[in-house]
Scaffold this motif. Structure first.
Motif, short mmCIF file in Angstrom:
data_model
loop_
_atom_site.label_atom_id
_atom_site.label_comp_id
_atom_site.label_asym_id
_atom_site.label_seq_id
_atom_site.Cartn_x
_atom_site.Cartn_y
_atom_site.Cartn_z
N PRO A 30 0.88 -1.18 -0.04
CA PRO A 30 -0.18 0.04 0.11
C PRO A 30 0.98 1.22 0.00
O PRO A 30 2.02 1.27 0.41
N TRP A 31 0.45 2.32 -0.77
CA TRP A 31 0.86 3.45 -0.85
C TRP A 31 2.35 3.53 -1.83
O TRP A 31 2.79 4.74 -1.74
N TYR A 32 2.59 2.62 -2.35
CA TYR A 32 3.75 2.54 -3.24
C TYR A 32 3.05 2.47 -4.55
O TYR A 32 2.42 3.30 -4.98
N ASN A 33 3.11 1.14 -5.27
CA ASN A 33 2.28 0.82 -6.41
C ASN A 33 2.00 1.82 -7.28
O ASN A 33 0.81 2.10 -7.70
N ASN A 34 3.00 2.41 -7.95
CA ASN A 34 2.97 3.41 -8.85
C ASN A 34 2.39 4.73 -8.52
O ASN A 34 1.53 5.31 -9.22
N THR A 35 2.19 4.90 -7.16
CA THR A 35 1.42 6.05 -6.47
C THR A 35 2.22 7.14 -6.06
O THR A 35 1.73 8.24 -5.56
N LEU A 36 3.62 7.02 -5.85
CA LEU A 36 4.61 8.08 -5.37
C LEU A 36 4.49 9.19 -6.12
O LEU A 36 4.50 9.09 -7.31
N THR A 37 4.91 10.31 -5.56
CA THR A 37 4.92 11.73 -6.48
C THR A 37 6.35 12.10 -6.41
O THR A 37 7.42 11.53 -6.11
N SER A 38 6.39 13.12 -7.26
CA SER A 38 7.83 13.79 -7.48
C SER A 38 8.50 14.37 -6.44
O SER A 38 9.42 14.87 -6.41
N ARG A 39 7.59 14.40 -5.33
CA ARG A 39 8.06 15.04 -4.23
C ARG A 39 8.69 14.15 -3.15
O ARG A 39 8.72 14.46 -1.98
N MET A 40 8.75 12.89 -3.56
CA MET A 40 9.38 11.67 -2.86
C MET A 40 10.44 11.16 -3.45
O MET A 40 10.60 11.17 -4.55
N PHE A 41 11.27 10.55 -2.52
CA PHE A 41 12.28 9.74 -3.05
C PHE A 41 12.41 8.52 -1.97
O PHE A 41 11.96 8.40 -1.00
N CYS A 42 13.18 7.42 -2.37
CA CYS A 42 13.27 6.12 -1.54
C CYS A 42 14.72 6.00 -1.28
O CYS A 42 15.56 6.25 -1.95
N ALA A 43 14.89 5.42 -0.04
CA ALA A 43 16.13 4.92 0.52
C ALA A 43 16.33 3.68 1.26
O ALA A 43 15.16 3.70 1.98
N GLY A 44 17.26 3.07 1.35
CA GLY A 44 17.59 2.28 2.30
C GLY A 44 16.73 0.72 1.75
O GLY A 44 16.64 0.61 0.66
N GLY A 45 16.69 -0.05 2.73
CA GLY A 45 16.15 -1.42 2.32
C GLY A 45 16.69 -2.51 3.65
O GLY A 45 16.90 -2.08 4.73
N LYS A 46 17.18 -3.64 3.20
CA LYS A 46 17.48 -4.72 4.19
C LYS A 46 18.69 -4.62 4.88
O LYS A 46 18.81 -5.03 6.10
N ASN A 47 19.56 -3.88 4.32
CA ASN A 47 20.78 -3.50 5.06
C ASN A 47 20.86 -2.18 6.04
O ASN A 47 21.69 -1.79 6.54
N GLY A 48 19.70 -1.76 6.08
CA GLY A 48 19.58 -0.53 7.04
C GLY A 48 18.23 0.38 6.42
O GLY A 48 18.08 0.52 5.13
N ASP A 49 17.59 1.07 7.34
CA ASP A 49 16.48 1.84 6.79
C ASP A 49 16.06 2.52 8.36
O ASP A 49 16.32 2.34 9.28
N ALA A 50 15.22 3.56 8.12
CA ALA A 50 14.43 4.07 9.04
C ALA A 50 13.50 3.01 9.73
O ALA A 50 13.05 2.19 8.83
N CYS A 51 12.90 3.25 10.77
CA CYS A 51 11.81 2.33 11.30
C CYS A 51 10.75 3.05 12.03
O CYS A 51 11.01 4.25 12.03
#
Length: 180
Positions: free
Chosen positions: A110-131
């Motif tokens: 939910p909230w991903y699936n081709n719905t992200l806007t140009s005011r967002m970016f992504c970072a992190g994953g399995k080796n580290g992330d915010a929680c």
């Protein structure tokens, strides 16, 4: 005259979650376009404090990026170190890679699936992330604020999503209220 500090405050000048000077929050200003296009679009809020901050060794400002960044960003917070964990007493910091926007758009949650806007970016994953508990934390590159932790799914299951503070409608809104 004494300033009353009620249940809404920030702590300053410390890396400890439960220590440091408390400064009461007088008002909060939510971006007027918050949730118009996406549940987390324009997920940014400014706080007006009862006192001015005194900058020094443990309290300082940060410049807002004009859009320049490295491949890895640094995020910090007192949130969970692991999913379903506990809040941290000492400020935690992790360096995580940026994730291609197109790849992040394809995350089947939910909230991903081709719905992200140009005011967002992504970072992190399995080796580290915010929680859990890190929302609102700054994302820094080249010593400048490039984003604010907004949302994710689990802790490192998929990339976290950040508000891109260098985007014009966000940067101009911040400047309008702060002069920065």
């Amino acid at each position: 005259m004494a300033i009353r500090i009620d249940s809404t405050y920030i702590r300053i000048g410390t890396q400890h979650r439960l220590r440091g000077l408390k400064i009461g929050i007088k008002d909060h200003i939510i971006h007027p376009l918050y949730q118009k296009e996406h549940s987390f679009d324009y997920d940014v809020m400014l706080l007006e404090l009862f006192k001015y901050l005194r900058f020094g060794e443990t309290v300082n400002n940060i410049a807002i990026s004009s859009g320049e960044y490295e491949e890895d960003i640094t995020i910090a917070g007192w949130g969970y170190a692991v999913e379903k964990g506990d809040y941290q007493d000492i400020l935690q910091e992790v360096k995580v890679p940026l994730v291609a926007f197109e790849k992040c758009q394809k995350v089947d949650q939910p909230w991903y699936n081709n719905t992200l806007t140009s005011r967002m970016f992504c970072a992190g994953g399995k080796n580290g992330d915010a929680c859990q508990g890190d929302s609102g934390a700054g994302a820094v590159s080249k010593g400048q604020l490039i984003g604010i932790s907004s949302f994710g799914f689990g802790c490192g299951r998929v990339p976290g999503v950040y508000v891109n503070v260098s985007r014009p409608y966000i940067r101009e809104w911040l400047r309008k209220y702060t002069g920065v």
